[in-house]
Design an enzyme around this catalytic site. Structure first.
Site, short mmCIF file in Angstrom:
data_model
loop_
_atom_site.label_atom_id
_atom_site.label_comp_id
_atom_site.label_asym_id
_atom_site.label_seq_id
_atom_site.Cartn_x
_atom_site.Cartn_y
_atom_site.Cartn_z
CE LYS A 83 -3.93 1.98 2.57
NZ LYS A 83 -4.77 1.84 3.78
CB SER A 158 -8.27 3.47 2.63
OG SER A 158 -7.38 2.90 3.58
CB SER A 182 -8.50 0.69 5.56
OG SER A 182 -9.18 1.91 5.54
#
Lengths: 489, 97
Positions: A83, A158, A182
């Site tokens: 990420k 997210s 997330s």
């Protein structure tokens, strides 16, 4: 051994073993996943950056070490997508924001050091909601990631890019971060495993902070065994994160075969309220039946303050964010707007650099902490947070693990919620309480809607009881076949 | 809706420029969010302690040992403007400096 064409379908456990044994080169593994990404990434936009030369250089270095006779680490040659909120030395780190558009990390995050030491191959930077603030991966300043089961729908967020990279088999493993769901929510919406680790289990050193009393790093994978493999590499004490817990790291793989015979499973009635989609409810109820059939005992429990999770979360998280994001000031390492004086340099750089959702959360947090409102909002939220923790403490006095839905509904069409102030937040209603309490929780593939959209089941356990989650997920996985289905042939 | 003057003063506190469209959205959205948050008023929190942190751990002192820190060149690597080994900014008090 399968053909090179199908190498991207192999598990991380098998790939690491084959690479360490010299049956496969790290380079051949890297090339197979790069080829897979070249084929499916254009329709999905999971990655903000995937530098084939950097990937191959890491793989070649691992092969050279093995050729010299060195013993390789537990993730030998395994690609791990990262990420773009986690610092990787000499790679971009945008956090999905214009304000860090040109930033290049000068150092490695703790988890990246661990991955390198384990001989993993860092495999690109995945898309995310700007500074992890969103639940659809649509607030990214750079691109919109699509759900591989239906590219007209969002993947959740997210950590949507990491979930999609794994779901579409562009990487066998990925790292994401959680502040309010997330990892679990995109894992559920994309049909993969995602683990929110216990607060303190994994060092956040080198991860951009959103809300420091909530943030955790965790893994994505396509099986419980792969999840355990990556967790074992990243978990453990690091003195550079003062919240990193001094707890022993168990052998997570050892928990996988223990089964659920006699396991006490609690079903929190508040997780099955009117807002839960009927197909989601039916899928989770079927999963509970499956676990019961495997020998688990189930009982009803109550988490009475669940409905207050969203207001508490959005006060606590935004208050902490308003402080954490003060560092993006136009002075030290962000983009900078032209300004005649320092005051305007701050306001213009931040005004130009942050998107609407980030501004909204900074504003809400600044408001909640401001004079005259502090007691009514921030302090009140911290008190209700205590009641939410006590709910879990009481439930875990009688059961080993809780089971419920992850997200109230399957993936919705792109744009369906991102512009609605509350609709996007309500998607986190069943995930935020685990973050507020600091416990661990996992999303496990549990079925599909009529329209073939994945649905996950959420398992929650007390602090540092990740082995209980993995044991339960592995037993469920062995009895079902949802996790073996792929979105793209 | 929240009072537009509240949005303006909070934006000033947060050092955030808002364009007119964003300002309108925030007036509306913050109003909706704060209205939802009002539901916390239903919870009796008399004598309930706060939770600021989910761990039971308390602060401890780190060993007083020097460790390597980021070299200056690395620390300045992403600087939008610099002068020698320093970050360069416009005048703090305005003017041409």
């Amino acid at each position: 051994m399968s053909s090179v064409d199908a190498l991207h379908r192999e598990s991380a456990v098998d790939l690491a073993r084959a690479c360490a044994a010299g049956e496969r080169s790290a380079r051949s593994i890297a090339d197979a996943f790069l080829a897979r990404a070249a084929s499916v990434e254009p329709g999905l936009d999971a990655f903000l950056e995937l530098d084939a030369a950097r990937v191959r250089a890491q793989a070649d270095a691992i092969d050279a070490r093995r050729d010299r006779g060195e013993t390789l680490g537990p993730l030998a040659g395994v690609p791990v997508a990262i990420k773009d909120l986690i610092a990787e030395r000499d790679a971009p780190l945008t956090c999905g924001s214009r304000i860090l558009e040109n930033y290049v990390s000068p150092y490695d995050a703790h988890v990246i050091e661990r991955l390198r030491a384990a001989d993993a191959v860092l495999f690109g930077r995945t898309n995310l909601d700007e500074f992890a603030m969103g639940s659809t991966t649509e607030t990214s300043a750079f691109k919109v990631t699509k759900n591989p089961w239906d590219p007209a729908r969002f993947p959740g967020g997210s950590s949507g890019g990491s979930a999609v990279a794994v779901a579409a088999r562009m990487a066998p493993l990925a790292l994401g971060t959680e502040t309010g769901g997330s990892i679990r929510q995109p894992a559920s919406l994309c049909g993969v495993y995602g683990l929110k680790t216990t607060y303190g289990r994994v060092s956040r050193y080198g991860a951009a902070a959103y809300a420091s009393s909530l943030d955790q790093i965790g893994p994505f994978a396509t099986s419980a065994a792969d999840l355990a493999l990556l967790l074992g590499v990243i978990a453990g004490r690091d003195t550079r994160d003062s919240t990193s817990a001094d707890e022993p790291v168990p052998d997570y793989a050892a928990s996988l075969g223990q089964g659920v015979e006699g396991l006490r499973i609690g079903v929190p009635r508040e997780f099955f309220g009117d807002g839960v989609d009927p197909e989601v409810r039916a899928t989770v109820e079927r999963a509970i039946e499956t676990l019961r059939g495997l020998g688990a005992e189930t009982r009803d429990v109550s988490l009475p303050h669940t409905e207050y999770g969203i207001p508490v979360y959005y006060l606590v998280a935004t208050s902490e964010a308003s402080s954490n994001l003060a560092r993006y000031d136009g002075v030290h390492y962000t983009t900078r707007a032209d300004a005649p004086d320092l005051e305007h340099l701050y306001t213009r750089s931040r005004g130009d650099g942050f998107g609407l959702e980030v501004k909204k959360r900074i504003m809400l947090g600044t408001f909640a902490l401001s004079a005259g409102y502090y007691d009514a909002y921030y302090k009140k939220a911290q008190q209700v947070r205590t009641l939410i923790r006590r709910d879990f403490d009481a439930a875990f006095a009688d059961v080993d693990v809780l089971v419920g839905p992850v997200a109230p509904a399957p993936a919705a069409p792109l744009g369906a919620v991102v512009d609605d102030a509350l609709a996007m937040y309500m998607m986190d209603v069943l995930t935020v309480t685990a973050n507020l309490a600091g416990i661990c929780a996992l999303s496990c593939p549990a079925g599909f809607t009529e329209g073939r959209l994945p649905i996950g089941v959420q398992l929650l356990a007390p602090p540092f009881a990740e082995p209980t989650l993995l044991r339960t997920a592995a037993a469920f996985e062995a009895a079902t076949d949802y996790s073996r289905e792929e979105p793209i042939a | 809706m929240v009072d537009p003057s509240v949005v303006d003063s909070v934006a000033a506190l947060a050092r955030l420029d808002l364009d007119p469209a964003q300002r309108e959205r925030l007036i509306s959205d913050l109003g909706k969010i704060l209205a939802h948050i009002e539901m916390l008023d239903r919870v009796d929190t008399t004598d309930v302690p706060i939770t600021s942190h989910p761990l039971d751990a308390t602060d401890v002192d780190a060993a007083d040992e020097p460790i390597a820190s980021l070299p200056v060149a690395e620390g300045l690597r992403n600087a939008p403007d610099r002068e020698g080994d320093l970050f360069r900014v416009p005048p703090v008090l305005g003017g041409d400096g």
